[in-house]
Design a protein around this motif. Structure first.
Motif, PDB file in Angstrom:
ATOM      1  N   UNK A  27      83.341 154.790  86.411  1.00  0.00           N
ATOM      2  CA  UNK A  27      81.912 154.712  86.375  1.00  0.00           C
ATOM      3  C   UNK A  27      81.055 154.214  85.390  1.00  0.00           C
ATOM      4  N   UNK A  28      82.059 154.090  83.993  1.00  0.00           N
ATOM      5  CA  UNK A  28      81.382 153.579  82.854  1.00  0.00           C
ATOM      6  C   UNK A  28      81.945 152.200  82.835  1.00  0.00           C
ATOM      7  N   UNK A  29      81.127 151.166  82.465  1.00  0.00           N
ATOM      8  CA  UNK A  29      81.448 149.890  82.103  1.00  0.00           C
ATOM      9  C   UNK A  29      80.870 149.448  80.957  1.00  0.00           C
ATOM     10  N   UNK A  30      81.103 150.017  79.732  1.00  0.00           N
ATOM     11  CA  UNK A  30      80.226 149.666  78.526  1.00  0.00           C
ATOM     12  C   UNK A  30      80.485 148.317  77.966  1.00  0.00           C
ATOM     13  N   UNK A  31      81.557 147.555  78.276  1.00  0.00           N
ATOM     14  CA  UNK A  31      81.625 146.281  77.607  1.00  0.00           C
ATOM     15  C   UNK A  31      81.382 145.212  78.635  1.00  0.00           C
ATOM     16  N   UNK A  32      80.278 144.531  78.521  1.00  0.00           N
ATOM     17  CA  UNK A  32      79.876 143.442  79.635  1.00  0.00           C
ATOM     18  C   UNK A  32      80.580 142.318  79.734  1.00  0.00           C
ATOM     19  N   UNK A  33      81.030 141.527  81.055  1.00  0.00           N
ATOM     20  CA  UNK A  33      81.751 140.533  81.033  1.00  0.00           C
ATOM     21  C   UNK A  33      81.123 139.395  80.161  1.00  0.00           C
ATOM     22  N   UNK A  34      79.792 139.375  80.177  1.00  0.00           N
ATOM     23  CA  UNK A  34      79.233 138.258  79.396  1.00  0.00           C
ATOM     24  C   UNK A  34      79.596 138.342  77.871  1.00  0.00           C
ATOM     25  N   UNK A  35      79.689 139.534  77.408  1.00  0.00           N
ATOM     26  CA  UNK A  35      80.209 139.749  76.116  1.00  0.00           C
ATOM     27  C   UNK A  35      81.554 139.341  75.948  1.00  0.00           C
ATOM     28  N   UNK A  36      82.417 139.632  76.872  1.00  0.00           N
ATOM     29  CA  UNK A  36      83.931 139.486  76.743  1.00  0.00           C
ATOM     30  C   UNK A  36      84.120 137.944  76.811  1.00  0.00           C
ATOM     31  N   UNK A  37      83.236 137.269  77.734  1.00  0.00           N
ATOM     32  CA  UNK A  37      83.309 135.761  77.770  1.00  0.00           C
ATOM     33  C   UNK A  37      82.840 135.028  76.339  1.00  0.00           C
ATOM     34  N   UNK A  38      81.926 135.757  75.568  1.00  0.00           N
ATOM     35  CA  UNK A  38      81.722 135.126  74.137  1.00  0.00           C
ATOM     36  C   UNK A  38      83.011 135.215  73.550  1.00  0.00           C
ATOM     37  N   UNK A  39      83.639 136.328  73.387  1.00  0.00           N
ATOM     38  CA  UNK A  39      84.829 136.471  72.474  1.00  0.00           C
ATOM     39  C   UNK A  39      85.916 135.369  72.875  1.00  0.00           C
ATOM     40  N   UNK A  40      86.026 135.042  74.264  1.00  0.00           N
ATOM     41  CA  UNK A  40      86.871 134.151  74.600  1.00  0.00           C
ATOM     42  C   UNK A  40      86.258 132.601  74.365  1.00  0.00           C
ATOM     43  N   UNK A  41      84.994 132.627  74.370  1.00  0.00           N
ATOM     44  CA  UNK A  41      84.571 130.951  73.697  1.00  0.00           C
ATOM     45  C   UNK A  41      84.857 131.035  72.381  1.00  0.00           C
ATOM     46  N   UNK A  42      84.917 131.940  71.437  1.00  0.00           N
ATOM     47  CA  UNK A  42      85.283 131.725  69.962  1.00  0.00           C
ATOM     48  C   UNK A  42      86.549 131.513  70.010  1.00  0.00           C
ATOM     49  N   UNK A  43      87.536 131.336  70.881  1.00  0.00           N
ATOM     50  CA  UNK A  43      88.984 130.942  70.815  1.00  0.00           C
ATOM     51  C   UNK A  43      89.332 129.836  71.601  1.00  0.00           C
ATOM     52  N   UNK A  44      88.670 129.599  72.722  1.00  0.00           N
ATOM     53  CA  UNK A  44      89.365 128.672  73.606  1.00  0.00           C
ATOM     54  C   UNK A  44      87.925 127.957  74.393  1.00  0.00           C
ATOM     55  N   UNK A  45      88.351 126.545  74.820  1.00  0.00           N
ATOM     56  CA  UNK A  45      87.210 126.004  75.851  1.00  0.00           C
ATOM     57  C   UNK A  45      87.511 126.136  77.191  1.00  0.00           C
ATOM     58  N   UNK A  46      88.752 126.994  77.600  1.00  0.00           N
ATOM     59  CA  UNK A  46      89.158 127.122  78.921  1.00  0.00           C
ATOM     60  C   UNK A  46      88.062 128.117  79.494  1.00  0.00           C
ATOM     61  N   UNK A  47      87.893 127.946  80.919  1.00  0.00           N
ATOM     62  CA  UNK A  47      86.767 128.763  81.610  1.00  0.00           C
ATOM     63  C   UNK A  47      87.547 129.941  81.755  1.00  0.00           C
ATOM     64  N   UNK A  48      86.822 130.980  82.024  1.00  0.00           N
ATOM     65  CA  UNK A  48      87.196 132.504  82.245  1.00  0.00           C
ATOM     66  C   UNK A  48      86.776 132.762  83.266  1.00  0.00           C
ATOM     67  N   UNK A  49      87.569 133.271  84.224  1.00  0.00           N
ATOM     68  CA  UNK A  49      87.165 133.770  85.671  1.00  0.00           C
ATOM     69  C   UNK A  49      86.426 135.070  85.738  1.00  0.00           C
TER      70      UNK A  49
END
Length: 259
Positions: free
Chosen positions: A20-42
């Motif tokens: 029921x709880x999803x405190x870490x938003x996918x948009x925030x997750x993708x921001x972390x990935x963008x710091x490391x790689x230019x790959x698309x994140x599904x």
């Protein structure tokens, strides 16, 4: 830190409705990935990464709550975090944060009072700050939501540590997933899953996932759901926490499709 047998099941307030709880938003997750790689994140990969991070933090908070309860305290302090890690080696993740946190420097001299405030010391360096870790503090809001969902409160120093651990853990997860995509599967890490002494064998879901990942068919520009699952098996060496994280991640994406 000594390892102790992990609990057979999670006993915190979220047992009946852990998804029921999803405190870490996918948009925030993708921001972390963008710091490391230019790959698309599904989309499904982002949900899996958020779910795994939530599972890890939930287990750490639960361990800290148990330590606080033994001292008849409700508010969590950094000492409770140290106690949780000491009792369950599976929870030792995001360890790059440790060298930046006064909590772990405290093992060699930094002290906290009953409210979790650092006791001033002339020997303590003022040049090192927790913000030295890239991306730290971006998870603070999610950590506070997760604490509330667990019926817990924490002093600012404890929130900072949970925030930093979440940031470093997710960064490591993103890095491993990117390597898996670039190398066309989990070949670099092998397909044999380590099992700690005394632990049950991994469930078929884990074995099947790794077998498929050893011959990855996706393009080399997109990090997908299975890439995150494989990265999770690398980051979480303990079988109990790893199994729970993978199971909950699969549940998190049951009704979503990969981009």
């Amino acid at each position: 830190m000594s390892a102790q047998p992990a609990r057979p099941e999670h006993s915190g307030p979220e047992t009946a409705s852990v998804m029921d709880v999803s405190p870490f938003k996918p948009s925030l997750v993708k921001a972390v990935f963008r710091d490391l790689t230019s790959m698309h994140v599904s989309r499904s990969a982002a949900w899996v990464a958020a779910s795994v991070t939530r599972t890890v933090l939930t287990e750490i908070i639960d361990g800290a709550r148990r330590a606080a309860a033994e001292e008849a305290r409700k508010k969590l302090i950094p000492g409770d975090l140290l106690a949780a890690l000491d009792r369950n080696v599976e929870l030792e993740v995001g360890d790059k944060w440790y060298e930046h946190s006064p909590t772990f420097q405290g093992l060699t001299g930094v002290l906290y009072d009953a409210e979790g405030v650092v006791v001033p010391s002339r020997k303590r360096s003022r040049s090192r700050k927790p913000s030295a870790v890239v991306g730290a503090h971006r998870f603070e809001a999610g950590v506070k939501r997760l604490l509330r969902s667990q019926g817990a409160t924490a002093v600012p120093a404890m929130v900072r540590d949970l925030d930093g651990i979440a940031s470093v853990f997710l960064t490591d997860l993103a890095r491993d997933a990117a390597v898996i995509v670039r190398e066309g599967g989990a070949k670099r890490f092998g397909t044999v899953t380590p099992v700690m002494s005394g632990e049950p064998a991994p469930p078929p879901f884990l074995n099947d996932s790794l077998r498929a990942l050893s011959a990855r068919r996706g393009d080399g520009r997109t990090i997908g759901r299975d890439d995150i699952l494989a990265a999770t098996t690398i980051q979480l060496s303990g079988g109990n926490l790893r199994q729970r994280a993978l199971t909950e991640a699969r549940e998190a994406t049951r009704n979503s499709s990969a981009c």
